[in-house]
Design an enzyme around this catalytic site. Structure first.
Site, short mmCIF file in Angstrom:
data_model
loop_
_atom_site.label_atom_id
_atom_site.label_comp_id
_atom_site.label_asym_id
_atom_site.label_seq_id
_atom_site.Cartn_x
_atom_site.Cartn_y
_atom_site.Cartn_z
N GLY A 100 15.59 -3.41 5.41
CA GLY A 100 16.49 -4.09 4.48
C GLY A 100 17.70 -4.64 5.21
O GLY A 100 17.89 -4.37 6.41
N GLU A 142 6.29 -1.48 11.50
CA GLU A 142 7.68 -1.64 11.05
C GLU A 142 8.19 -3.01 11.46
O GLU A 142 7.91 -3.47 12.58
CB GLU A 142 8.51 -0.54 11.74
CG GLU A 142 9.89 -0.34 11.20
CD GLU A 142 9.95 0.73 10.11
OE1 GLU A 142 9.08 1.61 10.04
OE2 GLU A 142 10.90 0.66 9.30
N ASP A 191 0.82 -1.22 0.00
CA ASP A 191 0.00 0.00 0.00
C ASP A 191 0.86 1.27 0.00
O ASP A 191 2.09 1.22 0.14
CB ASP A 191 -0.95 -0.05 1.20
CG ASP A 191 -2.35 0.40 0.81
OD1 ASP A 191 -2.45 1.32 -0.03
OD2 ASP A 191 -3.32 -0.15 1.34
C1 LIG Z 1 -6.04 -5.78 14.39
C2 LIG Z 1 -7.38 -5.38 13.86
C3 LIG Z 1 -7.55 -5.98 12.45
C4 LIG Z 1 -8.50 -5.86 14.78
O1 LIG Z 1 -8.67 -7.26 14.73
P1 LIG Z 1 -9.90 -7.93 15.50
O2 LIG Z 1 -9.73 -9.41 15.40
O3 LIG Z 1 -11.20 -7.37 15.00
O4 LIG Z 1 -9.68 -7.44 16.98
P2 LIG Z 1 -10.78 -7.13 18.11
O5 LIG Z 1 -11.49 -5.86 17.80
O6 LIG Z 1 -11.59 -8.38 18.34
O7 LIG Z 1 -9.85 -6.84 19.35
C5 LIG Z 1 -9.17 -7.87 20.07
C6 LIG Z 1 -8.44 -7.16 21.20
O8 LIG Z 1 -7.36 -6.39 20.64
C7 LIG Z 1 -7.50 -5.00 20.98
N1 LIG Z 1 -7.17 -4.21 19.80
C8 LIG Z 1 -7.66 -4.36 18.57
N2 LIG Z 1 -7.09 -3.48 17.73
C9 LIG Z 1 -6.23 -2.76 18.46
C10 LIG Z 1 -5.36 -1.70 18.16
N3 LIG Z 1 -5.28 -1.21 16.90
N4 LIG Z 1 -4.59 -1.20 19.13
C11 LIG Z 1 -4.68 -1.69 20.40
N5 LIG Z 1 -5.50 -2.70 20.74
C12 LIG Z 1 -6.26 -3.22 19.78
C13 LIG Z 1 -8.97 -4.83 21.33
O9 LIG Z 1 -9.15 -3.72 22.19
C14 LIG Z 1 -9.29 -6.15 21.98
O10 LIG Z 1 -8.75 -6.12 23.30
P3 LIG Z 1 -9.52 -6.88 24.52
O11 LIG Z 1 -9.47 -8.34 24.16
O12 LIG Z 1 -8.68 -6.54 25.70
O13 LIG Z 1 -10.90 -6.32 24.55
C15 LIG Z 1 -7.57 -3.85 13.79
O14 LIG Z 1 -7.45 -3.29 15.09
C16 LIG Z 1 -6.52 -3.13 12.94
O15 LIG Z 1 -5.49 -2.72 13.39
N6 LIG Z 1 -6.84 -2.99 11.65
C17 LIG Z 1 -5.88 -2.46 10.72
C18 LIG Z 1 -6.25 -1.08 10.23
C19 LIG Z 1 -5.29 -0.72 9.15
O16 LIG Z 1 -4.10 -0.60 9.38
N7 LIG Z 1 -5.83 -0.58 7.92
C20 LIG Z 1 -5.06 -0.39 6.75
C21 LIG Z 1 -5.01 1.06 6.33
S1 LIG Z 1 -3.98 1.28 4.89
#
Ligand SMILES: CC(C)(COP(=O)(O)OP(=O)(O)OC[C@H]1O[C@@H](n2cnc3c(N)ncnc32)[C@H](O)[C@@H]1OP(=O)(O)O)[C@@H](O)C(=O)NCCC(=O)NCCS
Length: 264
Positions: free
Chosen positions: A155, A178, A130
């Site tokens: 790298g 990272e 991306d």
């Molecule tokens: C990781 C991610 C996919 C979530 O996955 P998920 O399986 O739906 O996770 P859940 O919502 O069930 O959360 C599970 C636990 O992780 C924690 N958690 C989820 N995402 C988190 C984050 N970004 N930072 C900190 N904690 C996070 C939740 O609070 C939860 O904690 P708990 O068990 O203590 O309640 C999502 O948070 C994420 O980071 N998506 C990526 C967004 C991104 O970068 N997009 C691309 C843009 S180019």
């Protein structure tokens, strides 16, 4: 010349042998790397092996190449390594301002948003790199991964460490994260936004209830950025926290959109 002989010759040149055909041999290695016929690291019997001679060829390429001007309209560069071309033939969608250096290999069906792919790196089929992500020299990214916006994959040419970063198949790497110092992100792992993983980064797993050895993010784990207390309790340091292993909710939030990869 077969690949084994070429590898042996590159090792000799690296060790200091004066060979009249050194330039040509290094170029042959670079061409093979560029076409995907050889790679810096590969999985043999489940374990990742580094092909040291290929890394040596990449470095020697800098010694034996001259800087030259390159232009794109009014924009000019001055460098030793050419850029990859022929995207249509490679069946790779490369969005304007995506840059991949010659000697990287991008497999058919990958999508490059405006990103940077360095020499020796490899990107697997169906993977999206991306916007503003960088895939460092010799880093290996598997198939069907999403490397989100602004991710940095380190790298290995400087310093010349033993292993490149390896991102296995089906990994979701959240925005601005990272990975460096030869860490391995295993198949299907999910890293939330802002996860930084270096060779010494502590990894704590909630499902296992303990700290795991550093340097390897387990398959299908869902990782978030967190902190762990130091042994003497005087401070906390940044850590990767494995909250759970992938479930349906994670799959739904990280699913790849096939329409973006169609028609290449
Ligand atoms: C990781 C991610 C996919 C979530 O996955 P998920 O399986 O739906 O996770 P859940 O919502 O069930 O959360 C599970 C636990 O992780 C924690 N958690 C989820 N995402 C988190 C984050 N970004 N930072 C900190 N904690 C996070 C939740 O609070 C939860 O904690 P708990 O068990 O203590 O309640 C999502 O948070 C994420 O980071 N998506 C990526 C967004 C991104 O970068 N997009 C691309 C843009 S180019």
């Amino acid at each position: 010349m077969d690949i084994q002989t070429l590898a042996a010759r590159v090792d000799e040149i690296w060790a200091g042998e004066e060979a009249a055909d050194a330039r040509e041999l290094v170029k042959q290695a670079l061409d093979l790397l560029n076409s995907g016929a050889i790679r810096v690291a590969e999985r043999v019997g489940g374990e990742w092996t580094v092909n040291e001679w290929v890394k040596k060829a990449v470095l020697l390429h800098f010694r034996y190449s001259d800087n030259r001007e390159m232009t794109a309209g009014p924009i000019e560069w001055f460098d030793k390594v050419a850029l990859k071309t022929n995207w249509r033939e490679a069946k790779v969608r490369s969005v304007p301002t995506a840059i991949a250096r010659y000697g990287s290999f991008i497999e058919e069906g990958a999508v490059l948003m405006p990103c940077y792919i360095n020499i020796g790196a490899r990107v697997g089929a169906g993977t999206m790199i991306d916007t503003w992500s960088t895939v460092g020299s010799c880093a290996q990214v598997g198939k069907n991964c999403h490397i989100s916006g602004g991710v940095g994959i380190g790298g290995v040419l400087e310093p010349l460490q033993a292993s490149p970063v390896i991102i296995e198949d089906d990994v979701f790497f959240g925005a601005r994260g990272e990975a460096a110092e030869g860490v391995i992100i295993e198949e299907g792992a999910v890293l939330a936004m802002g996860c930084y993983v270096a060779g010494s980064t502590k990894i704590y797993s909630v499902p296992e209830g303990r700290e795991l050895p550093p340097g390897r993010i387990p398959a299908r784990s869902v990782c978030v950025p967190g902190a762990l207390a130091s042994r003497d309790g005087s401070h906390q340091t940044y850590a990767i926290i494995i909250k759970k292993y992938r479930d349906e909710r994670t799959d739904a939030r990280t699913a790849l959109t096939s329409i973006l990869r169609e028609g290449i």
